[in-house]
Enzyme design. Structure first.
Site, PDB file in Angstrom:
ATOM      1  N   ASP A   1       0.782  -1.210  -0.067  1.00 50.20           N
ATOM      2  CA  ASP A   1       0.161  -0.100  -0.084  1.00 50.20           C
ATOM      3  C   ASP A   1       0.937   1.374   0.086  1.00 50.20           C
ATOM      4  O   ASP A   1       2.089   1.315   0.531  1.00 50.20           O
ATOM      5  CB  ASP A   1      -0.930   0.096   1.294  1.00 50.20           C
ATOM      6  CG  ASP A   1      -2.028   1.018   0.972  1.00 50.20           C
ATOM      7  OD1 ASP A   1      -2.348   1.366   0.045  1.00 50.20           O
ATOM      8  OD2 ASP A   1      -2.459   1.341   2.121  1.00 50.20           O
TER       9      ASP A   1
ATOM     10  N   HIS B   1       2.881   3.149  -8.754  1.00 45.97           N
ATOM     11  CA  HIS B   1       2.703   1.919  -9.152  1.00 45.97           C
ATOM     12  C   HIS B   1       3.852   1.304  -9.896  1.00 45.97           C
ATOM     13  O   HIS B   1       4.369   0.069  -9.548  1.00 45.97           O
ATOM     14  CB  HIS B   1       1.414   1.356 -10.003  1.00 45.97           C
ATOM     15  CG  HIS B   1       0.165   1.917  -9.332  1.00 45.97           C
ATOM     16  ND1 HIS B   1      -0.003   1.997  -7.785  1.00 45.97           N
ATOM     17  CD2 HIS B   1      -0.974   2.919  -9.536  1.00 45.97           C
ATOM     18  CE1 HIS B   1      -1.423   2.252  -7.543  1.00 45.97           C
ATOM     19  NE2 HIS B   1      -1.760   2.851  -8.647  1.00 45.97           N
TER      20      HIS B   1
ATOM     21  N   LEU C   1      10.465 -20.335  -3.675  1.00 48.70           N
ATOM     22  CA  LEU C   1       9.458 -19.659  -3.052  1.00 48.70           C
ATOM     23  C   LEU C   1       8.145 -19.631  -3.789  1.00 48.70           C
ATOM     24  O   LEU C   1       8.197 -19.676  -5.157  1.00 48.70           O
ATOM     25  CB  LEU C   1       9.880 -18.234  -2.951  1.00 48.70           C
ATOM     26  CG  LEU C   1       9.119 -17.236  -2.307  1.00 48.70           C
ATOM     27  CD1 LEU C   1       8.928 -17.084  -1.041  1.00 48.70           C
ATOM     28  CD2 LEU C   1       9.019 -15.936  -3.329  1.00 48.70           C
TER      29      LEU C   1
HETATM   30  C1  IPE Z   1      -5.555  -2.690  -0.280  1.00 49.65           C
HETATM   31  O1  IPE Z   1      -5.215  -1.525  -0.564  1.00 49.65           O
HETATM   32  C2  IPE Z   1      -5.578  -3.403  -1.672  1.00 49.65           C
HETATM   33  C3  IPE Z   1      -4.265  -3.548  -2.315  1.00 49.65           C
HETATM   34  C4  IPE Z   1      -3.213  -3.106  -1.859  1.00 49.65           C
HETATM   35  C5  IPE Z   1      -4.028  -4.107  -3.744  1.00 49.65           C
HETATM   36  P1  IPE Z   1      -6.337  -0.117  -0.674  1.00 49.65           P
HETATM   37  O2  IPE Z   1      -5.198   1.034  -0.755  1.00 49.65           O
HETATM   38  O3  IPE Z   1      -7.167  -0.588  -1.682  1.00 49.65           O
HETATM   39  O4  IPE Z   1      -6.840  -0.302   0.575  1.00 49.65           O
HETATM   40  P2  IPE Z   1      -8.070   0.738   1.355  1.00 49.65           P
HETATM   41  O5  IPE Z   1      -9.132   1.365   0.211  1.00 49.65           O
HETATM   42  O6  IPE Z   1      -7.086   2.239   1.925  1.00 49.65           O
HETATM   43  O7  IPE Z   1      -8.449   0.122   2.587  1.00 49.65           O
HETATM   44  C1  IPE Z   2      -1.489   0.324  -3.455  1.00 52.34           C
HETATM   45  O1  IPE Z   2      -1.325   1.590  -3.414  1.00 52.34           O
HETATM   46  C2  IPE Z   2      -1.579  -0.526  -4.842  1.00 52.34           C
HETATM   47  C3  IPE Z   2      -2.988  -0.685  -4.982  1.00 52.34           C
HETATM   48  C4  IPE Z   2      -4.031  -0.688  -3.950  1.00 52.34           C
HETATM   49  C5  IPE Z   2      -3.110  -1.266  -6.495  1.00 52.34           C
HETATM   50  P1  IPE Z   2      -2.378   2.651  -3.556  1.00 52.34           P
HETATM   51  O2  IPE Z   2      -2.770   2.731  -4.933  1.00 52.34           O
HETATM   52  O3  IPE Z   2      -3.629   2.107  -2.513  1.00 52.34           O
HETATM   53  O4  IPE Z   2      -1.915   3.987  -3.095  1.00 52.34           O
HETATM   54  P2  IPE Z   2      -2.363   5.039  -1.729  1.00 52.34           P
HETATM   55  O5  IPE Z   2      -2.715   4.028  -0.571  1.00 52.34           O
HETATM   56  O6  IPE Z   2      -3.613   5.644  -2.406  1.00 52.34           O
HETATM   57  O7  IPE Z   2      -1.127   5.966  -1.514  1.00 52.34           O
HETATM   58 MG    MG Z   3      -3.999   2.403  -0.758  1.00 52.50          MG
END
Ligand code: IPE
Ligand code: IPE
Ligand code: MG
Length: 263
Positions: free
Chosen positions: A36, A53, A147
């Site tokens: 995240d 990303h 792994l």
């Molecule tokens: C969880 O992260 C999903 C992934 C990392 C793929 P999100 O960024 O989508 O989760 P919320 O919305 O903050 O809970």
């Molecule tokens: C995690 O990073 C990647 C996915 C959920 C695909 P985010 O895209 O959720 O990035 P933040 O949490 O908004 O910073």
């Molecule tokens: Mg996120």
């Protein structure tokens, strides 16, 4: 952008850098990571979310290498949740296309590292080209013995449990399963990857402290670690630090033991 140029260091490129205490202490068999913070990482640098990303790909490869070096057997990574369809069409499109391209570009690399790739998630809605790459990666690496990397793509814990319940109910309806004999282990056999063990250690980056619908069944007794680093800054070194911390934890699984302090 400097971060984009980080090169991929393969596992065991420099064996001396693995913390020695990690080799001696208990390493979790199954580590799951909620990757995240990509969007915030990019936005705080004045960049669009998608740039986060992209750097996340390098963080993933470095983390995989570090997990191999540490002796982790299963690494699950949350790449796209069943809730992530709520994002803007442009971001969803980017995430789908990028997942497909990363799988295609990194599959041979992972295969060389003896990694077995597996997909866990729901088929409906997921782009056909992403499913094709996931299946190609699974096929190519199916005989690998190192792994196991579980890619959670279009994954949701409730979706998985609901899908399992549906298939179990069908077996009952067809007379293949006696409902009185349903145990936890029976239910577990209907999950997407029934042979993958429960999660020992769940890591979430970026400071958020929630599960976001990840591996709800498998995390029943997982140790949790919330890292403040954003995912693009993650890699083998932060992973090893967390594994070292984990090795000092006492897991009780509901049990207890007498530990009276001497005064
Ligand atoms: C969880 O992260 C999903 C992934 C990392 C793929 P999100 O960024 O989508 O989760 P919320 O919305 O903050 O809970
Ligand atoms: C995690 O990073 C990647 C996915 C959920 C695909 P985010 O895209 O959720 O990035 P933040 O949490 O908004 O910073
Ligand atoms: Mg996120």
């Amino acid at each position: 952008m400097l971060e984009m140029k980080r090169e991929i260091i393969p596992p065991f490129a420099n064996p001396d850098i693995i913390p020695p205490e990690l080799r001696e202490k208990s390493v979790p068999a199954h580590v799951a990571i909620i990757m995240d913070g990509n969007g915030r990482w990019a936005n705080s640098r004045g960049l669009p979310r998608t740039e986060g990303h992209k750097v996340g790909e390098l963080a993933l490869l470095d983390t995989v290498a570090g997990a191999i070096e540490a002796g982790v057997k299963y690494l699950s990574v949350y790449a796209f949740s069943t809730e992530n369809w709520r994002r803007s069409p442009a971001e969803v499109r980017f995430l789908m296309g990028y997942s497909r391209d990363v799988l295609r570009a990194r599959c041979d690399q992972l295969n060389e590292w003896n990694v077995r790739v597996r997909w866990s998630g729901r088929r409906p809605r997921l782009w056909k080209s992403v499913i094709a790459e996931l299946e190609r990666a699974q096929e190519l690496t199916s005989q690998n013995t190192g792994l196991t990397l579980v890619m959670n793509l279009n994954y949701g814990g409730r979706a998985e449990i609901t899908d399992a319940a549906q298939r179990l109910a069908m077996d009952v309806a067809q007379g293949n399963l006696n409902p009185e004999r349903i145990r936890e282990s029976t239910f577990g056999r209907y999950l997407y990857l029934p042979d993958v063990p429960d999660v020992d250690l769940l890591i979430r980056t970026s400071g958020e402290q929630r599960l976001s619908n990840y591996l709800l069944w498998q995390c029943a007794y997982a140790e949790m670690y919330f890292a403040t680093l954003a995912w693009p800054d993650f890699g083998r070194f932060p992973l090893w630090e967390i594994l070292t911390e984990y090795s000092g934890r006492q897991r009780r699984f509901g049990g207890a033991r007498e530990e009276i302090e001497k005064s």
